[in-house]
Scaffold this active site. Structure first.
Site, PDB file in Angstrom:
ATOM      1  CB  SER A  75      -0.959  -0.053   1.187  1.00 61.07           C
ATOM      2  OG  SER A  75      -2.038   0.840   1.007  1.00 61.07           O
ATOM      3  CG  ASP A 106      -4.441  -1.792   0.951  1.00 61.95           C
ATOM      4  OD1 ASP A 106      -3.511  -2.465   1.430  1.00 61.95           O
ATOM      5  OD2 ASP A 106      -4.587  -0.578   1.162  1.00 61.95           O
TER       6      ASP A 106
END
Length: 250
Positions: free
Chosen positions: A38, A150
């Site tokens: 991320s 993510d």
């Protein structure tokens, strides 16, 4: 001795990784390999492409990150990460992960297979976008035939791809948990708190593999999307790490 550095996700708090890397370099510690997820994947790409922490800080201070979050025209998410793609194309000259100067692994969550995946080859921009695509907030990214979101959903401290490749692991994690009474009066606050709970459990399971675990407690003062606190966030990471590693000799 081969050194690996792991950079967690954490939205705007991920800028603290820049300060962490700055403190490590001042101590003469440079990683042989990096793993990021991320926000940590963005910092990782910049660092592994050849930017110094100071150069990264200068770019961050000149960037309006808030303007990069634009409404999505898709029914799959509230916002689009197309501006992130433009940002990466502007600053990163490499287009494939395998072309970076320092080896980098990027973590995503494969929605179709319900599993974590670690990439060290392939389309750099597409993989970074996938790693940053917080579910509901941002659109999933299709890589080959599967959709990815993510990586922090299942692994927000991705030490895993480094364990058989390095002798010493430094983990930088930017989500200290604030235990407090709060009013969860909207879907966003509930969603963010729930996501924190999920990533907290997968971080606890992995931090034992870190020889040095960095988690600056003052980052609780930085809201998840506080893109206007760039300088403060970087300084928190730098000051905490500098003090933590002052007696470390590698």
């Amino acid at each position: 001795m081969k050194i690996g550095v792991v950079l967690s996700g954490g939205a705007a708090r991920g800028l603290a990784h820049v300060g962490v890397l700055k403190a490590l370099e001042e101590k003469g510690i440079k990683p042989d390999i990096v793993s990021g997820v991320s926000a940590g994947s963005i910092v990782g790409v910049f660092y592994c492409s050849g930017y110094s922490p100071k150069e990264m800080e200068n770019i961050a201070l000149k960037t309006n990150f808030t303007s990069m979050i634009k409404p999505s025209l898709s029914k799959k998410a509230f916002f689009s990460l197309d501006s992130l793609e433009d940002f990466l194309k502007k600053h990163i000259h490499q287009r494939k992960l395998e072309d970076l100067k320092i080896p980098l692994y990027i973590t995503t969550t494969n929605l179709n297979r319900a599993q974590t995946e670690y990439f060290n080859k392939g389309d750099l921009i597409k993989i970074v976008k996938a790693s940053c695509s917080l579910p509901i907030m941002f659109n999933p990214v299709k890589i080959d035939e599967h959709y990815h979101v993510d990586g922090g959903v299942m692994n927000n401290l991705p030490v895993d791809p480094l364990l058989d490749k390095v002798d010493f692991v430094i983990g930088s994690e930017v989500n200290p948990f604030l235990e407090e009474e709060r009013d969860f009066n909207n879907v966003v606050s509930i969603g963010i708190r729930s996501f924190y709970l999920a990533i907290r459990s997968n971080i606890e399971a992995r931090k034992k593999y870190c020889n040095v675990f960095i988690q600056p407690p003052d980052l609780v003062k930085i809201p998840l999307f506080a893109t206007w606190k760039v300088k403060e966030t970087i300084e928190i990471g730098y000051n905490y790490t500098k003090n933590l590693i002052k007696d470390l000799n590698l």
